[in-house]
Design an enzyme around this catalytic site. Structure first.
Site, short mmCIF file in Angstrom:
data_model
loop_
_atom_site.label_atom_id
_atom_site.label_comp_id
_atom_site.label_asym_id
_atom_site.label_seq_id
_atom_site.Cartn_x
_atom_site.Cartn_y
_atom_site.Cartn_z
N GLU A 256 -8.00 -3.19 4.51
CA GLU A 256 -7.32 -2.03 5.38
C GLU A 256 -6.48 -1.35 4.25
OE1 GLU A 256 -7.89 -1.90 8.40
OE2 GLU A 256 -8.66 -4.06 8.71
N CYS A 295 0.67 1.82 8.79
CA CYS A 295 -0.85 2.14 8.53
C CYS A 295 -1.27 3.11 9.46
CB CYS A 295 -1.46 0.96 8.21
SG CYS A 295 -1.21 -0.09 9.64
P1 NAP Z 1 -0.32 -2.03 -2.71
O1 NAP Z 1 0.47 -1.55 -3.84
O2 NAP Z 1 -1.89 -1.70 -2.89
O3 NAP Z 1 -0.15 -3.50 -2.62
C1 NAP Z 1 -0.87 -4.30 -1.60
C2 NAP Z 1 -0.65 -5.69 -2.00
O4 NAP Z 1 -1.59 -5.90 -3.16
C3 NAP Z 1 0.62 -6.12 -2.50
O5 NAP Z 1 0.75 -7.60 -1.96
C4 NAP Z 1 0.55 -6.13 -3.89
O6 NAP Z 1 1.46 -7.12 -4.62
C5 NAP Z 1 -1.06 -6.51 -4.22
N1 NAP Z 1 -1.53 -6.10 -5.34
C6 NAP Z 1 -1.22 -5.13 -6.03
N2 NAP Z 1 -2.13 -5.14 -7.26
C7 NAP Z 1 -2.96 -6.15 -7.10
C8 NAP Z 1 -3.86 -6.66 -7.90
N3 NAP Z 1 -4.31 -5.99 -9.07
N4 NAP Z 1 -4.59 -7.86 -7.64
C9 NAP Z 1 -4.50 -8.18 -6.27
N5 NAP Z 1 -3.13 -8.05 -5.66
C10 NAP Z 1 -2.63 -6.57 -5.73
O7 NAP Z 1 0.22 -1.40 -1.45
P2 NAP Z 1 1.62 -1.32 -0.93
O8 NAP Z 1 2.32 -0.38 -1.48
O9 NAP Z 1 2.13 -2.63 -0.35
O10 NAP Z 1 1.24 -0.73 0.71
C11 NAP Z 1 1.14 0.60 0.97
C12 NAP Z 1 -0.15 1.08 1.33
O11 NAP Z 1 -0.81 0.15 2.10
C13 NAP Z 1 -0.03 2.27 2.16
O12 NAP Z 1 -0.93 3.28 1.35
C14 NAP Z 1 -0.62 2.16 3.30
O13 NAP Z 1 -1.62 3.35 3.60
C15 NAP Z 1 -1.39 0.86 3.29
N6 NAP Z 1 -1.25 -0.04 4.39
C16 NAP Z 1 -2.49 -0.04 5.18
C17 NAP Z 1 -2.55 -0.75 6.20
C18 NAP Z 1 -3.82 -1.07 7.06
O14 NAP Z 1 -3.63 -1.83 8.02
N7 NAP Z 1 -4.90 -0.16 6.69
C19 NAP Z 1 -1.30 -1.38 6.78
C20 NAP Z 1 -0.25 -1.49 5.93
C21 NAP Z 1 -0.36 -0.55 4.56
P3 NAP Z 1 2.74 -6.70 -5.36
O15 NAP Z 1 3.42 -6.23 -3.88
O16 NAP Z 1 3.18 -8.01 -5.85
O17 NAP Z 1 2.28 -5.35 -6.09
#
Ligand code: NAP
Length: 510
Positions: A256, A295
């Protein structure tokens, strides 16, 4: 200052220095720290597979459902404490915190009930026996059975309670143990939830582990029966999908990701009508709720050019009514974004959007301290040709008005331009026009929300994810699918076609 621990292999464990800071989003102060350095993640995954998996699979759906019901009750009992933590860590108003925390308990309760309905079985048949030759004795039967690995849940920062629970509900009911990793910036609520569940002794050993902080080398230890469910940005999604261990074992990955959702106002809707009011209320809420960090939030507002100025004026009036400030103060409707990193992203995104679209209104008097971002309404008259608007998700309190000439075809073209959304809404009473738009945007949307005069006071809202309906979206939105009642369990199951004697298969399936 609190040092957060991870719950791995049956105990709470602290990672080695250096630590990562967690902030109070309202003040910007550091309130906690965490690290996953040195933690044995290979052992944790093995523990889940060996201890949690068999324990869950030995339970019937009804028993797993009972566990989910108890998890939901724990949340309800400790609701105020969780709302306080949410306010402290990510700066949610009480209403925004409830959206997350009540959404979490509601989803668990929904799946608890589904488990009761599935009853005393531990796996399911998929359809009836299939006869494929002249023989009536030798037949086929599809079955679903739980994968024997562990489900790794990687969550985004914006829903520390709901994101944890919506994934957990499906995995546990399906019979798979979980290792969950919340977004580090807002992990306090997730940590407290798991502590409370541990104290209540509700979950079997190994059924749920929590990794608090960086994922480290977690994915390098995945095995062929494991799966990954991810919520977050498209760029992280790409890294996960292309991880060598994921590719090596064809580990199923559900994504997602970013979604530039749209809403469309039909040309039949008269200013001042119920649907007009419903539309404006919906858009204003979507921009301001959780400071736009949903999201499913509306990012593009597609309105007939003939009423675009009127929509703009009324929307600005509603946004002006929103009170930005300390989320702990009564009357505040918009709090800060979740932390310093999120604040930097939103501010940069607003600046970029401002170079591609006109700023028609921006909130003033936004606190300079902490992580507050100004609520901003943009407008572009370039429709589907508008650059950046359709390509980049500014994950904060902002959206762009996109006037269009009024044809269903043009509305579909504008919505489709984002390359896949989680949710699209259409507001119209014109069955033919709206039908064309609904069917036209459906291949580009995980969910389509149709607002009309008969349901103007009954809808659940564009941005609300319902556990009975699928959540996910094609293309840019990740191509994944979660929830949707029993559909949400299937990701954790293997479908197998079994061929044999009709009587023996009947005895097996029951
Ligand atoms: P993110 O930076 O991609 O992080 C998401 C998760 O992935 C966090 O737990 C992060 O850990 C982890 N992560 C980062 N790098 C990783 C890697 N190399 N391997 C494994 N895990 C890793 O996104 P975010 O800033 O938390 O969320 C914002 C984005 O999420 C927005 O763009 C939004 O559109 C999207 N979103 C989508 C939905 C949906 O249902 N489609 C819902 C909510 C949010 P850390 O926090 O430790 O970096």
């Amino acid at each position: 200052m609190q040092t957060l621990k991870s719950f791995l292999s049956g105990s709470w464990q602290t990672g080695a220095d250096p630590q990562t800071d967690l902030h109070n989003a309202t003040t910007g102060d550091v309130i906690a720290q965490t690290s996953t350095r040195g933690l044995d993640l290979d052992a944790a995954l093995a523990y889940g597979r060996k201890v949690g998996g068999p324990a869950l699979r030995s339970l019937t759906f009804a028993q797993r459902g009972e566990i989910l019901g108890k998890l939901a009750s724990v949340i309800v009992t400790h609701r105020d404490q969780l709302l306080d933590l949410s306010l402290q860590n990510m700066g949610t108003t009480r209403g925004d915190g409830k959206f997350d925390v009540d959404g979490a308990s509601g989803t668990l309760a929904y799946y608890a009930k589904l488990g009761q309905g599935l009853g005393e079985r531990t796996w399911l048949a998929d359809g009836d026996q299939v006869q494929f030759s002249r023989s009536k004795r030798f037949v086929g039967q599809h079955i679903w059975s739980p994968r024997r690995g562990i489900a790794v849940h990687i969550n985004a920062f914006n829903f520390p309670a709901w994101n944890l629970c919506e994934k957990l509900a499906c995995a546990v009911l399906a019979g798979m143990p979980v290792l969950a990793k919340p977004g580090t910036a807002t992990a306090l609520v997730s940590v407290r939830l798991v502590e409370l569940w541990q104290e209540a002794g509700v979950l079997p050993d190994g059924a749920l582990q929590l990794l608090v902080g960086s994922a480290g080398d977690l994915l390098s230890h995945l095995g062929p029966q494991d799966c990954v469910v991810f919520t977050g940005s498209g760029s992280t999604a790409q890294q996960i999908r292309s991880h060598p261990q994921v590719l090596r074992y064809n580990v199923p990955v559900n994504i997602e990701a970013d979604s530039i959702n749209a809403t469309v106002l039909g040309p039949d809707i008269e200013p001042g009508s119920d649907v007009w009011t419903m539309f404006l209320a919906e858009v204003a809420r979507e921009i301001t709720q959780k400071a736009g960090q949903k999201c499913t939030a509306i990012r593009r507002i597609v309105v007939p050019a003939a009423v675009a100025d009127e929509v703009q004026a009324e929307l600005v009036a509603r946004l002006q009514d929103a009170r930005v400030g300390d989320p702990g103060t009564a009357g505040t409707t918009v709090g800060p974004v979740a932390g310093p990193a999120q604040h930097r992203d939103v501010v940069a995104g607003l600046q970029q959007l401002a170079s591609h679209a006109q700023v028609v209104w921006q909130a003033t008097g936004v606190p300079a301290q902490g992580c507050f971002a100004p609520t901003t309404l943009f407008r572009s008259d370039a429709g589907a040709a508008a650059e950046f608007v359709h390509d980049h998700e500014v994950f904060g309190p902002a959206a762009t008005l996109l006037p269009f000439a009024g044809s269903a075809e043009q509305a579909v073209e504008i919505v489709a331009r984002a390359g896949g959304c989680l949710a699209t809404s259409v507001f119209s009473d014109d069955a033919a026009w709206a039908g064309e738009v609904v069917l036209g945007v459906a291949p580009y949307s995980g969910r389509v929300y149709w607002g009309s005069s008969k349901v103007f006071d009954q809808g659940t809202g564009h941005g609300a994810v319902m556990p009975a309906l699928v959540h996910g979206g094609p293309g840019k939105a990740g191509g994944g699918e979660e929830l949707g009642g029993e559909r949400g369990l299937r990701f954790y199951w293997q479908r197998t076609a079994i061929q044999g004697d009709t009587q023996l298969l009947r005895a097996l399936v029951g």
